[in-house]
Design a protein around this motif. Sequence first.
Motif, PDB file in Angstrom:
ATOM      1  N   ALA A 136      44.133  19.500 -13.858  1.00 26.15           N
ATOM      2  CA  ALA A 136      45.028  20.269 -12.993  1.00 26.15           C
ATOM      3  C   ALA A 136      44.846  19.873 -11.536  1.00 26.15           C
ATOM      4  O   ALA A 136      43.721  19.708 -11.069  1.00 26.15           O
ATOM      5  N   MET A 142      47.323  27.071 -12.006  1.00 28.31           N
ATOM      6  CA  MET A 142      47.523  26.845 -13.436  1.00 28.31           C
ATOM      7  C   MET A 142      46.861  27.936 -14.269  1.00 28.31           C
ATOM      8  O   MET A 142      47.434  28.425 -15.251  1.00 28.31           O
ATOM      9  N   PHE A 177      40.811  24.921 -16.747  1.00 25.06           N
ATOM     10  CA  PHE A 177      41.615  24.054 -15.891  1.00 25.06           C
ATOM     11  C   PHE A 177      40.673  23.399 -14.889  1.00 25.06           C
ATOM     12  O   PHE A 177      40.019  24.078 -14.098  1.00 25.06           O
ATOM     13  N   ASP A 231      54.805  23.609 -17.976  1.00 27.00           N
ATOM     14  CA  ASP A 231      54.088  24.513 -17.090  1.00 27.00           C
ATOM     15  C   ASP A 231      54.278  24.057 -15.635  1.00 27.00           C
ATOM     16  O   ASP A 231      54.983  23.081 -15.370  1.00 27.00           O
ATOM     17  N   GLU A 233      52.727  22.274 -13.652  1.00 27.32           N
ATOM     18  CA  GLU A 233      52.358  20.893 -13.335  1.00 27.32           C
ATOM     19  C   GLU A 233      52.970  19.895 -14.318  1.00 27.32           C
ATOM     20  O   GLU A 233      52.533  18.741 -14.402  1.00 27.32           O
TER      21      GLU A 233
END
Length: 243
Positions: A136, A142, A177, A231, A233
Amino acid sequence: MNTRLVNVVVDAARPRGLADFWAALLGWSVAAENPDEVDVRAPETDGWDLDLVFVPVPEAKEVKNRIHLDLASETLSHQAELVSRAVELGGSRVDVGQGAVPWVVLADPEGNEFCVLEPRERYARTGAVASIVVDAHDPERMAGFWARITGRPIGARDDEGLVGLRAPAGRGPWLEFLRNDDVKSVKNRVHLDIAPLAGFDHAEAVAEVEAAGAAPADLGGPALPWRVLMDPEGNEFCVLTPR
């Protein structure tokens, strides 16, 4: 939100072969097989309440996966046994730039990276898989998104830029993450599935997940009963039908 994490899905050239590797390594079993997928399932005593799903794809693996599994060990000798077993089953040691670290980085027979961790208190009650790790750029953002759509609370932060979500029952793998500046360049070969609880409306669940920050993902192909989203990202994931 009435969705929860239900699967970790791995693209594979030979789904049954990869499923057999992971089942043997983890001490789990192949629970279902059809032309579209092979499912590996943990015993109830393990704590992992997801399916590990292998699906056939024609594309070869091109880059390091952005999602990988970390395996737990109870002692240093247990860690060494897991590494030895993985290599005997067809895995291999790999160098992803980890340097001198107490964990061991390996790849399964199709090149999917995973780690065998040294004993750590945080993973003492997880079962065979310590964590599902997602690269991430912004771990806090996230983690906040995935906490909202899975119902998993944030339970850990560290100085290395890691934010972890704990399994609701307190047993089973963390969803973590980890800060990584690599740029996503291809569709992920490993992705997560979530699903609404039985009795809830699928379309409403998809709308809620999109309102939380997900975006539609257009991967082409036929219409499916589930929805593929991304999501914040760009990691693809699926919202399955209620179950």
